[in-house]
Design an enzyme around this catalytic site. Structure first.
Site, PDB file in Angstrom:
ATOM      1  CB  SER A  26      -0.926   0.004   1.207  1.00 57.99           C
ATOM      2  OG  SER A  26      -0.185  -0.067   2.391  1.00 57.99           O
ATOM      3  CG  ASP A  75      -9.105  -4.047   6.436  1.00 60.84           C
ATOM      4  OD1 ASP A  75      -8.403  -3.635   7.363  1.00 60.84           O
ATOM      5  OD2 ASP A  75      -9.351  -5.260   6.251  1.00 60.84           O
ATOM      6  CE1 TYR A  77      -0.562   1.521  14.643  1.00 57.59           C
ATOM      7  CE2 TYR A  77      -1.315  -0.534  13.706  1.00 57.59           C
ATOM      8  CZ  TYR A  77      -0.774   0.721  13.552  1.00 57.59           C
ATOM      9  OH  TYR A  77      -0.447   1.168  12.292  1.00 57.59           O
ATOM     10  NE  ARG A 137      -4.234   0.150  10.266  1.00 57.42           N
ATOM     11  CZ  ARG A 137      -5.067   0.562   9.321  1.00 57.42           C
ATOM     12  NH1 ARG A 137      -5.469   1.810   9.267  1.00 57.42           N
ATOM     13  NH2 ARG A 137      -5.482  -0.277   8.394  1.00 57.42           N
ATOM     14  CE1 TYR A 138      -8.937   3.235  17.628  1.00 54.30           C
ATOM     15  CE2 TYR A 138     -11.027   4.194  16.920  1.00 54.30           C
ATOM     16  CZ  TYR A 138      -9.936   4.198  17.760  1.00 54.30           C
ATOM     17  OH  TYR A 138      -9.841   5.153  18.733  1.00 54.30           O
ATOM     18  CG  HIS A 166       3.599   0.765  12.930  1.00 56.09           C
ATOM     19  ND1 HIS A 166       4.433  -0.308  12.893  1.00 56.09           N
ATOM     20  CD2 HIS A 166       2.389   0.320  12.560  1.00 56.09           C
ATOM     21  CE1 HIS A 166       3.755  -1.370  12.514  1.00 56.09           C
ATOM     22  NE2 HIS A 166       2.518  -1.014  12.312  1.00 56.09           N
ATOM     23  CB  CYS A 184       4.206  -3.027   7.401  1.00 51.58           C
ATOM     24  SG  CYS A 184       2.555  -3.736   7.298  1.00 51.58           S
TER      25      CYS A 184
HETATM   26  N1  GLN Z   1      -0.020  -5.419   1.382  1.00 53.74           N
HETATM   27  C1  GLN Z   1      -0.452  -4.871   2.619  1.00 53.74           C
HETATM   28  C2  GLN Z   1      -0.111  -3.402   2.663  1.00 53.74           C
HETATM   29  O1  GLN Z   1       0.904  -3.024   2.208  1.00 53.74           O
HETATM   30  C3  GLN Z   1       0.176  -5.563   3.795  1.00 53.74           C
HETATM   31  C4  GLN Z   1      -0.288  -5.005   5.109  1.00 53.74           C
HETATM   32  C5  GLN Z   1       0.082  -5.806   6.337  1.00 53.74           C
HETATM   33  O2  GLN Z   1       0.914  -6.657   6.310  1.00 53.74           O
HETATM   34  N2  GLN Z   1      -0.506  -5.524   7.470  1.00 53.74           N
HETATM   35  O3  GLN Z   1      -0.846  -2.622   3.171  1.00 53.74           O
HETATM   36 ZN    ZN Z   2       2.796  -5.917   7.342  1.00 52.62          ZN
END
Ligand code: GLN
Ligand code: ZN
Length: 766
Positions: free
Chosen positions: A447, A503, A526, A529-530, A706, A738
C-alpha cells in the site's frame, strides 16, 4: 444473588470519537483539553451504559489514549532516557513512546527525534501493545495516578467501579530489556516493582476502591518456573499487605491455566477469573483450586467474538459452579475485556436482519452477562431465554451457513494442490531469467498513502454520488501516480499501491460469498488504528476475480514488473470474526481455494510476481506448545500453499509477515520464493542469524512504517551493513517493514528515496 461483572469495555467510543480527537491532537488541530474532554465523555458514557444495564462490577482504568500496557509504563516511570530527556508533557511522552516523534525545533522548544518502542500482538489477538522496555537504569516510581483519577471520576458520577490493571508478573514478562541492557531479565525486577504496585493499590483503596482486577493473562502461556514462582511471590506479597489494599480479583483469559495451576493454589486473593469460552475444559480443574473464601468469576460471554451467547449453555455452566461454591461466591462475567469486540450492534442498520439476530457486540454482551446472572439467581428472564433459544437454533439451521459445493471442493484438496511443481532452487533459476533483477532488489509491501482524496472518493462511490466509471478513473489515476513515483525513485519491483482497498481483509471479504460486514463495527488494533473485521457467517467462495483489474492496469503502464497483491487465507480468517460452528482449518481451506483461483487468474493476466500477505499467521499460533499448535502450523502452511501452488515455476510468490517473532521453520513451510518480515525494531543480532539458513529470499523490513519518522540514507546503510554481517547479499531484498497506507506522502517519498539510494550504494560494493 449472583453478581455480574465486565472485565473491560471498548474505549474507542460508539463512533470512533477517540480516534478522531487523538489524530487531530497529533496534527496540532485540537488542544490537550479537547483531547482529555473526549476521553472523559467516553469513560462516563461507558460507565453509565454498564450501570444502566444492571452490571454489578463495572471496570475503570480500562480506558487508554493509546494502550493500557503503555499507560502502566508511564505510570511506573518505565520511560527510557531517550524519551524522558525531552521533558514532554506526560501525554506527549506516552504518544512518543507509542508512535515515535519527530519535531523540528521552534523558538521555545528543542527538536525531538525519537523512534517508537516495539509494538507486539496482544496474545493471539489482533490488538497490539507497546512493549515495556526496561534497562538497568529503570527506576520504578509512581509518575501520576491515572487509575485513581479515573476511579474518582466514576465515583463522582455515582458509579462504584473495579479498577483494572495488568498484574505485575504479566507486565514484566511481556516486556523486554532495552538495547543498552540486554543482559537484564525483566522478571528479576519484580521485587523493585511490587512496592510501587502496592503504592498505587493503596491509593485506590484510600480513594474508596474496595476491589481491583489484576490481569495475569500470561498464566495461559507455557510459563518458565521462574514466572510461576513470580506469580506466587507477587500475590503473597500483596496478601501480606491485604489490610491496606482493595480486594484482588486475579484474572486470566484467552486459554487454559491448567498447566500453571499450582502457581494459583492458595493464593491470598479474593477471587479468580477464568475464561470458559476459550477453555471450557479447564472447568473442573480450576474449580478444585478455588479456596474456601474465594470467589470464582466465570467468564462465559465471549470477549473475542460477536456471536450471540447461548444462555442455556452458559447458565448450565454457571449453575455447576454455584452448586459447588454457592451463589454468593460466583460471579458471571465476560470471558475477557470486551475491547476486542465492536461497540454496539444497534449502530448496524444495514445488516440482513436474519444475520443480525445472531450477533452480539459489546453493548449487547453487557446485557447478556446481566441476564445470565439474573437467570441463575432465579429471576424471571423467560422472555429473554426464549428469544435467545430461537436465535441460536435459527442460525444452526439457516441456508446462509451451508454451501454444499464448497464443502465438496474442500474435501477434494490433495497433496499435489499444496505443493509447487519443483523445489525453490529450480524455481529461482527460472525466475532470475525472467525478471533479471539487480542485487539488493528494492520493493515495497503494497500500500501507498491512503490520502484524504482516496477516502473521499471511496465514500462518494459507496454513497452513489459518483459512478463506477468515474471511480475507476479515479483509482486508475491514483495507480498511475504511484507507478510513476516508483519508477522515478528507481524501485525494482513495483506495486499498484492498493488505493481501491479500504482494508486488506475487508476488501476481499466483500467479494467472497459467506462473509458479512458491519458499517460501524470498529475494533482497536493499535493506537488510533482500528479495524472493522468482516464476519464469516457461512461457507466461503469467490464468484469472480477480485483484484485482477487493478494489477493489470498497473502493469499495462510500466515495463517494470508489478507485484500482484493478495491477502492470505490465514490472515483473512484471523482478521475476521470467524464462525464458531465450523473449525478454523476448514474456514482457512475454503479461503485458500478462493485465493488459489485469484492467484491463477492474476498469473494468466500476466502478473508474474504475486504477494500473498500473511501478517496474521504468527498471531494465530495457539498460545501453548503441543498438539494444537503443531496442527495449526500444519494447516496454516497448507492453506497458504493451496492458495499459491497452482502457478508456473517462473512465477514468483512473495509473502509478508509483520510485528511478531517468527520462527524461520514456520516460514519455511510456506515455501514462498521471497518473504518480507518486520525487522526495523529488532535490535537483537541473533534474530538475523536465525534466518541465515533460511533457503529462500528475504527482505528484512528496514524502516518502521508506524512512525512518521524519516530515516536517513546513512541510517539505511548502517542497518544493511549490520544485517550483511550475518546474512548473505544474494538473498537480500530491500523493503520497508509493512505497507505505507497510514503514512503521509511527504515522509514516504523521503524514506523510500533514502532506502533506494542505500540499496544502490551496496550494489556498487558487490
Ligand atoms: N499489502 C499490505 C499493505 O501493504 C500488507 C499489510 C500488512 O501486512 N498488514 O498494506
Ligand atoms: Zn505488514
Amino acid at each position: 444473588m449472583v453478581q455480574s461483572a465486565i472485565l473491560g469495555f471498548p474505549r474507542i467510543g460508539p463512533n470512533r470519537e477517540l480516534k478522531k480527537i487523538t489524530e487531530s491532537y497529533w496534527k496540532g488541530k485540537a488542544s490537550v483539553e479537547e483531547l482529555f474532554n473526549v476521553g472523559r465523555e467516553i469513560r462516563s458514557a461507558n460507565w453509565k451504559l454498564q450501570k444502566d444495564s444492571g452490571v454489578d462490577i463495572i471496570p475503570s482504568n480500562d480506558f487508554s489514549f493509546y494502550d493500557q500496557v503503555l499507560d502502566l509504563s508511564l505510570l511506573f516511570n518505565v520511560i527510557p532516557e531517550r524519551y524522558a530527556k525531552y521533558n514532554l508533557a506526560p501525554i506527549d511522552t506516552l504518544f512518543a513512546m507509542g508512535r515515535g516523534l519527530q519535531r523540528k525545533a521552534t523558538e521555545t522548544e528543542k527538536a525531538v527525534d525519537v523512534t517508537a518502542l516495539e509494538m507486539v500482538k496482544w496474545f493471539d489477538s489482533n490488538y497490539h501493545y507497546v512493549r515495556p522496555t526496561f534497562s538497568h537504569s529503570t527506576e520504578f516510581k509512581l509518575n501520576g495516578q491515572k487509575p485513581v483519577d479515573e476511579f474518582l471520576e466514576a465515583k463522582e458520577l455515582g458509579i462504584q467501579t473495579r479498577p483494572v490493571l495488568l498484574g505485575p508478573v504479566s507486565y514484566l514478562f511481556l516486556g523486554k530489556a532495552d538495547k543498552d541492557s540486554l543482559d537484564l531479565e525483566p522478571l528479576s525486577l519484580l521485587e523493585k516493582l511490587l512496592p510501587v504496585y502496592v503504592e498505587i493499590l493503596s491509593k485506590l483503596k484510600a480513594a474508596g476502591a474496595t476491589e481491583v482486577q489484576l490481569d495475569e493473562p500470561i498464566l495461559v502461556l507455557d510459563l518458565p518456573q521462574q514466572a510461576q514462582e513470580a506469580i506466587r511471590k507477587a500475590y503473597q506479597f500483596f496478601g501480606s499487605k491485604a489490610a491496606s489494599l482493595p480486594q484482588i480479583t486475579l484474572a486470566t483469559y484467552f486459554g487454559t491455566v491448567v498447566p500453571n495451576l499450582d502457581s494459583l493454589k492458595n493464593l491470598p486473593v479474593a477471587a479468580l477469573h477464568f475464561d470458559f469460552v476459550r477453555a471450557p475444559a479447564q472447568f473442573d480443574d480450576v474449580l478444585s483450586i478455588v479456596g474456601e473464601n474465594q470467589k470464582l468469576s466465570v467468564g462465559v460471554v465471549d470477549g473475542r467474538n460477536i456471536w450471540k451467547n447461548d444462555f442455556a449453555k452458559s447458565s448450565a455452566l454457571v449453575n455447576k459452579a454455584i452448586e459447588k461454591l454457592g451463589a454468593d461466591r460466583v460471579v458471571v462475567s465476560s470471558s475477557s475485556s470486551l475491547l476486542h469486540t465492536p461497540v454496539d450492534l444497534e449502530n448496524e442498520t444495514k445488516l440482513n436482519p436474519e444475520i443480525k439476530d445472531w450477533f452480539s457486540f459489546a453493548t449487547q454482551k453487557v446485557k447478556e452477562v446481566v441476564i445470565i446472572a439474573k437467570n441463575v439467581s432465579g429471576e424471571d428472564v423467560s422472555a429473554e431465554l426464549k428469544a435467545n433459544a430461537q436465535s441460536v437454533s435459527s442460525r444452526a439451521s439457516s441456508k446462509i451457513t451451508n454451501d454444499e459445493a464448497v464443502q465438496k471442493r474442500v474435501a477434494s484438496i490433495d497433496e499435489k494442490m499444496a505443493k509447487r511443481a519443483v523445489p525453490f532452487e529450480e524455481r529461482l533459476a527460472e525466475q532470475s531469467k525472467r525478471f533479471n533483477l539487480p542485487l539488493f532488489p528494492t520493493t515495497t509491501i503494497g500500500s501507498f498513502p491512503q490520502t484524504k482524496d482516496i477516502r473521499i472518493n471511496r465514500n462518494k462511490f459507496a454513497k452513489g454520488t459518483i459512478t463506477a466509471e468515474e471511480y475507476e478513473k479515479f483509482i486508475n489515476s491514483e495507480i498511475e501516480a504511484v507507478i510513476r513515483f516508483q519508477e522515478e525513485i528507481g524501485l525494482d519491483v513495483l506495486v499498484h499501491g492498493e488505493p481501491e482497498r479500504n482494508d486488506m481483509v475487508q476488501y476481499f471479504g466483500e467479494q467472497i460469498n459467506g462473509y458479512t460486514f458491519t458499517t460501524n463495527g470498529w475494533v482497536q488494533s493499535y493506537g488510533s488504528r482500528y479495524v472493522r473485521p468482516p464476519i464469516i457467517v457461512g461457507d466461503l467462495s469467490r464468484p469472480k476475480p477480485m483484484s485482477v483489474k487493478e494489477s493489470v492496469y498497473a502493469q499495462s503502464i510500466t515495463t517494470k514488473p508489478v507485484k500482484g497483491m493478495l491477502t492470505g487465507p490465514v490472515t483473512c480468517l484471523r482478521w475476521s470474526f470467524p464462525r464458531d460452528d465450523v473449525d478454523q482449518k476448514t474456514q482457512a481451506l475454503q479461503l485458500a481455494l478462493a485465493l488459489r483461483d485469484e492467484v491463477n487468474d492474476l498469473e494468466s493476466a500476466g502478473i508474474r510476481i504475486i504477494q500473498v500477505d500473511e501478517p496474521a499467521i504468527r498471531e494465530g499460533l495457539p498460545l501453548r506448545a503441543g498438539a494444537e499448535r503443531s496442527a495449526y502450523l500444519k494447516w496454516a502452511a497448507e492453506a497458504f500453499r493451496v492458495a499459491t501452488s497452482g502457478v508456473a515455476n517462473d512465477t514468483q510468490i512473495h509473502s509478508h509477515f509483520c510485528y511478531s517473532d517468527l520462527d524461520p521453520n514456520h516460514i519455511k513451510a510456506l515455501d514462498a520464493d521471497v518473504v518480507s518480515i518486520e525487522f526495523s525494531k529488532k535490535d537483537d543480532p541473533n534474530y538475523i542469524a536465525e534466518f541465515k539458513n533460511y533457503p529462500n529470499h528475504i527482505g528484512l523490513g528496514l524502516f518502521d512504517i508506524h512512525s512518521p519518522r524519516v530515516p536517513s540514507k546513512d541510517e539505511f546503510i548502517s542497518k544493511i551493513q549490520t544485517i550483511l554481517k550475518s546474512y548473505p547479499a544474494e538473498k537480500f531484498w530491500v523493503n520497508p517493514d509493512c505497507g505505507l497506507k497510514t503514512r503521509d506522502w511527504e515522509e514516504t517519498k523521503l524514506s523510500l528515496t533514502h532506502m533506494v539510494e542505500a540499496a544502490k550504494y551496496f550494489r556498487e560494493q558487490y
